[in-house]
Design a protein around this motif. Structure first.
Motif, PDB file in Angstrom:
ATOM      1  N   LEU A   1       0.751  -1.270   0.233  1.00  0.00           N
ATOM      2  CA  LEU A   1       0.053  -0.074  -0.105  1.00  0.00           C
ATOM      3  C   LEU A   1       0.762   1.195  -0.181  1.00  0.00           C
ATOM      4  O   LEU A   1       0.389   2.343  -0.449  1.00  0.00           O
ATOM      5  N   SER A   2       2.047   1.206   0.737  1.00  0.00           N
ATOM      6  CA  SER A   2       2.910   2.402   0.653  1.00  0.00           C
ATOM      7  C   SER A   2       3.724   2.447  -0.549  1.00  0.00           C
ATOM      8  O   SER A   2       4.429   3.571  -0.456  1.00  0.00           O
ATOM      9  N   ARG A   3       3.873   1.539  -1.237  1.00  0.00           N
ATOM     10  CA  ARG A   3       4.812   1.398  -2.384  1.00  0.00           C
ATOM     11  C   ARG A   3       6.350   1.740  -1.676  1.00  0.00           C
ATOM     12  O   ARG A   3       7.073   2.245  -2.449  1.00  0.00           O
ATOM     13  N   GLN A   4       6.499   1.282  -0.775  1.00  0.00           N
ATOM     14  CA  GLN A   4       7.936   1.120   0.035  1.00  0.00           C
ATOM     15  C   GLN A   4       8.856   0.778  -0.839  1.00  0.00           C
ATOM     16  O   GLN A   4       8.914  -0.359  -1.433  1.00  0.00           O
ATOM     17  N   LYS A   5       9.937   1.486  -1.038  1.00  0.00           N
ATOM     18  CA  LYS A   5      11.268   1.164  -2.018  1.00  0.00           C
ATOM     19  C   LYS A   5      12.175  -0.056  -1.049  1.00  0.00           C
ATOM     20  O   LYS A   5      12.177   0.264   0.057  1.00  0.00           O
ATOM     21  N   LEU A   6      12.110  -0.976  -1.891  1.00  0.00           N
ATOM     22  CA  LEU A   6      12.916  -2.260  -1.058  1.00  0.00           C
ATOM     23  C   LEU A   6      14.326  -2.254  -1.693  1.00  0.00           C
ATOM     24  O   LEU A   6      14.812  -0.980  -1.904  1.00  0.00           O
ATOM     25  N   TRP A   7      14.640  -3.170  -2.129  1.00  0.00           N
ATOM     26  CA  TRP A   7      16.209  -3.317  -2.668  1.00  0.00           C
ATOM     27  C   TRP A   7      16.271  -3.011  -3.937  1.00  0.00           C
ATOM     28  O   TRP A   7      15.561  -3.260  -4.932  1.00  0.00           O
ATOM     29  N   ASN A   8      17.228  -1.950  -4.293  1.00  0.00           N
ATOM     30  CA  ASN A   8      17.639  -1.764  -5.728  1.00  0.00           C
ATOM     31  C   ASN A   8      16.465  -1.017  -6.242  1.00  0.00           C
ATOM     32  O   ASN A   8      16.323  -1.560  -7.576  1.00  0.00           O
ATOM     33  N   GLY A   9      15.498  -0.257  -5.783  1.00  0.00           N
ATOM     34  CA  GLY A   9      14.311   0.446  -6.362  1.00  0.00           C
ATOM     35  C   GLY A   9      13.092  -0.517  -6.379  1.00  0.00           C
ATOM     36  O   GLY A   9      12.095  -0.104  -6.921  1.00  0.00           O
ATOM     37  N   ASN A  10      13.134  -1.744  -6.101  1.00  0.00           N
ATOM     38  CA  ASN A  10      11.780  -2.825  -6.387  1.00  0.00           C
ATOM     39  C   ASN A  10      10.977  -2.275  -5.238  1.00  0.00           C
ATOM     40  O   ASN A  10      11.001  -1.588  -4.248  1.00  0.00           O
ATOM     41  N   THR A  11       9.607  -2.750  -5.516  1.00  0.00           N
ATOM     42  CA  THR A  11       8.652  -2.353  -4.670  1.00  0.00           C
ATOM     43  C   THR A  11       7.596  -3.498  -4.310  1.00  0.00           C
ATOM     44  O   THR A  11       7.876  -4.513  -5.516  1.00  0.00           O
ATOM     45  N   GLU A  12       6.866  -3.814  -3.370  1.00  0.00           N
ATOM     46  CA  GLU A  12       6.107  -5.040  -3.197  1.00  0.00           C
ATOM     47  C   GLU A  12       5.057  -4.915  -4.246  1.00  0.00           C
ATOM     48  O   GLU A  12       4.667  -3.866  -4.523  1.00  0.00           O
ATOM     49  N   GLY A  13       4.652  -5.935  -4.941  1.00  0.00           N
ATOM     50  CA  GLY A  13       3.765  -6.189  -5.877  1.00  0.00           C
ATOM     51  C   GLY A  13       2.335  -5.724  -5.526  1.00  0.00           C
ATOM     52  O   GLY A  13       2.173  -5.803  -4.007  1.00  0.00           O
ATOM     53  N   SER A  14       1.224  -5.613  -6.339  1.00  0.00           N
ATOM     54  CA  SER A  14       0.055  -5.492  -5.916  1.00  0.00           C
ATOM     55  C   SER A  14      -0.446  -6.562  -5.054  1.00  0.00           C
ATOM     56  O   SER A  14      -0.061  -7.852  -5.340  1.00  0.00           O
ATOM     57  N   LEU A  15      -1.412  -6.418  -4.296  1.00  0.00           N
ATOM     58  CA  LEU A  15      -1.960  -7.492  -3.362  1.00  0.00           C
ATOM     59  C   LEU A  15      -2.674  -8.415  -4.016  1.00  0.00           C
ATOM     60  O   LEU A  15      -2.921  -9.447  -3.802  1.00  0.00           O
ATOM     61  N   ARG A  16      -3.234  -7.973  -5.470  1.00  0.00           N
ATOM     62  CA  ARG A  16      -3.956  -8.902  -6.240  1.00  0.00           C
ATOM     63  C   ARG A  16      -3.027 -10.099  -6.686  1.00  0.00           C
ATOM     64  O   ARG A  16      -3.542 -11.193  -6.860  1.00  0.00           O
ATOM     65  N   THR A  17      -1.657  -9.900  -6.759  1.00  0.00           N
ATOM     66  CA  THR A  17      -0.820 -11.016  -7.102  1.00  0.00           C
ATOM     67  C   THR A  17      -0.710 -12.141  -6.160  1.00  0.00           C
ATOM     68  O   THR A  17      -0.229 -13.264  -6.565  1.00  0.00           O
ATOM     69  N   LEU A  18      -1.400 -11.898  -4.909  1.00  0.00           N
ATOM     70  CA  LEU A  18      -1.413 -13.119  -3.950  1.00  0.00           C
ATOM     71  C   LEU A  18      -2.076 -14.203  -4.718  1.00  0.00           C
ATOM     72  O   LEU A  18      -1.647 -15.520  -4.341  1.00  0.00           O
ATOM     73  N   PHE A  19      -3.070 -13.896  -5.400  1.00  0.00           N
ATOM     74  CA  PHE A  19      -3.840 -15.050  -6.027  1.00  0.00           C
ATOM     75  C   PHE A  19      -3.376 -15.478  -7.453  1.00  0.00           C
ATOM     76  O   PHE A  19      -3.721 -16.558  -7.893  1.00  0.00           O
ATOM     77  N   THR A  20      -2.377 -14.904  -7.991  1.00  0.00           N
ATOM     78  CA  THR A  20      -1.817 -15.143  -9.514  1.00  0.00           C
ATOM     79  C   THR A  20      -0.686 -15.423  -9.505  1.00  0.00           C
ATOM     80  O   THR A  20      -0.094 -15.950 -10.081  1.00  0.00           O
ATOM     81  N   ASP A  21       0.247 -14.944  -8.398  1.00  0.00           N
ATOM     82  CA  ASP A  21       1.850 -15.324  -8.382  1.00  0.00           C
ATOM     83  C   ASP A  21       2.298 -16.484  -7.204  1.00  0.00           C
ATOM     84  O   ASP A  21       1.941 -16.236  -6.082  1.00  0.00           O
ATOM     85  N   PRO A  22       2.620 -17.502  -7.624  1.00  0.00           N
ATOM     86  CA  PRO A  22       2.691 -18.602  -6.811  1.00  0.00           C
ATOM     87  C   PRO A  22       4.032 -18.663  -5.922  1.00  0.00           C
ATOM     88  O   PRO A  22       4.392 -18.976  -4.919  1.00  0.00           O
ATOM     89  N   GLU A  23       4.726 -17.643  -6.297  1.00  0.00           N
ATOM     90  CA  GLU A  23       5.947 -17.158  -5.463  1.00  0.00           C
ATOM     91  C   GLU A  23       5.576 -15.882  -4.953  1.00  0.00           C
ATOM     92  O   GLU A  23       6.667 -15.247  -4.214  1.00  0.00           O
ATOM     93  N   HIS A  24       4.368 -15.107  -4.680  1.00  0.00           N
ATOM     94  CA  HIS A  24       4.004 -14.279  -3.842  1.00  0.00           C
ATOM     95  C   HIS A  24       4.542 -14.468  -2.365  1.00  0.00           C
ATOM     96  O   HIS A  24       4.663 -15.646  -1.899  1.00  0.00           O
ATOM     97  N   ILE A  25       5.296 -13.404  -1.687  1.00  0.00           N
ATOM     98  CA  ILE A  25       5.723 -13.592  -0.223  1.00  0.00           C
ATOM     99  C   ILE A  25       4.998 -14.420   0.628  1.00  0.00           C
ATOM    100  O   ILE A  25       5.321 -15.262   1.501  1.00  0.00           O
ATOM    101  N   ILE A  26       3.468 -14.166   0.628  1.00  0.00           N
ATOM    102  CA  ILE A  26       2.700 -14.752   1.650  1.00  0.00           C
ATOM    103  C   ILE A  26       2.482 -15.949   1.086  1.00  0.00           C
ATOM    104  O   ILE A  26       2.794 -17.007   2.125  1.00  0.00           O
ATOM    105  N   ARG A  27       2.259 -16.509   0.047  1.00  0.00           N
ATOM    106  CA  ARG A  27       2.205 -18.031  -0.454  1.00  0.00           C
ATOM    107  C   ARG A  27       3.698 -18.719  -0.254  1.00  0.00           C
ATOM    108  O   ARG A  27       3.766 -19.716   0.123  1.00  0.00           O
ATOM    109  N   TRP A  28       4.682 -18.074  -0.655  1.00  0.00           N
ATOM    110  CA  TRP A  28       6.111 -18.828  -0.079  1.00  0.00           C
ATOM    111  C   TRP A  28       6.159 -18.867   1.144  1.00  0.00           C
ATOM    112  O   TRP A  28       6.667 -19.999   1.545  1.00  0.00           O
TER     113      TRP A  28
END
Length: 191
Positions: free
Chosen positions: A111-138
């Motif tokens: 939600l905050s679009r917090q900058k993580l490593w090397n300019g990356n940001t966490e993906g949309s929460l919708r990807t929880l349902f589409t990305d098998p490597e989403h951090i929560i699913r992982w």
């Protein structure tokens, strides 16, 4: 009388995603003066692409005299374990402690679009349902992996002192016992 073990100076922190590895690494750095290198920052390049320099960076880190880092990534684990003197295994209750932490952290970062490593940001929460490597699913899928990995260290890294910590208060108690409050760390890490 048995001598106390020397203070650790090359420390790995292991555990499932969201358990608090980086938080503990930062606390160790604050209390001890031992520099923390965030392993995710070495691994993730822009666009979440693995950095080609990762293995060389890990080898340089491992060769250092003192450090604390997270024990992640198959390519890094044996290199780091070979040089580390201590591994702290954060084996906290998954569904009541770790899972809520990884969900809160992921939602906040997304939600905050917090900058993580090397300019990356966490993906949309919708990807929880589409990305098998989403951090929560992982985190859910890999929650038992350390129970398989850690016991093998007795064979592959017998020099490594492994401490299994089952709650964050145990982790805080360990840090405060090894580096009591008021310890002067201005001159660098205690050895």
């Amino acid at each position: 009388m048995t001598a106390a073990p020397p203070s650790p100076c090359r420390i790995l922190v292991a555990g499932v995603s969201g358990v608090g590895k980086t938080t503990l690494c930062r606390e160790i750095e604050r209390c001890s003066g031992i520099p923390h290198t965030e392993i995710d920052a070495l691994f993730h390049g822009p666009g979440w692409i693995p950095r080609p320099e990762f293995s060389a960076d890990v080898a340089r880190l491992a060769a250092g005299g003192s450090w604390v880092t997270e024990w992640q990534y198959d390519a890094a684990r044996p290199v780091l374990a070979e040089r580390a003197d201590t591994l702290l295994w954060l084996d906290f209750p998954f569904w009541t402690v770790t899972f809520p932490r990884v969900v809160r952290r992921t939602v906040r970062r997304s939600l905050s679009r917090q900058k993580l490593w090397n300019g990356n940001t966490e993906g949309s929460l919708r990807t929880l349902f589409t990305d098998p490597e989403h951090i929560i699913r992982w985190a859910v899928a890999s929650r038992h992996s350390y129970r398989e990995r850690i016991p093998t260290l007795a064979e592959t890294a017998p020099h490594l002192r492994v401490l299994r910590l089952r709650h964050s208060r145990e982790a805080r108690a360990w840090v405060s016992t090894v580096w009591p409050a008021g310890t002067d760390t201005k001159d660098g890490p205690r050895r």
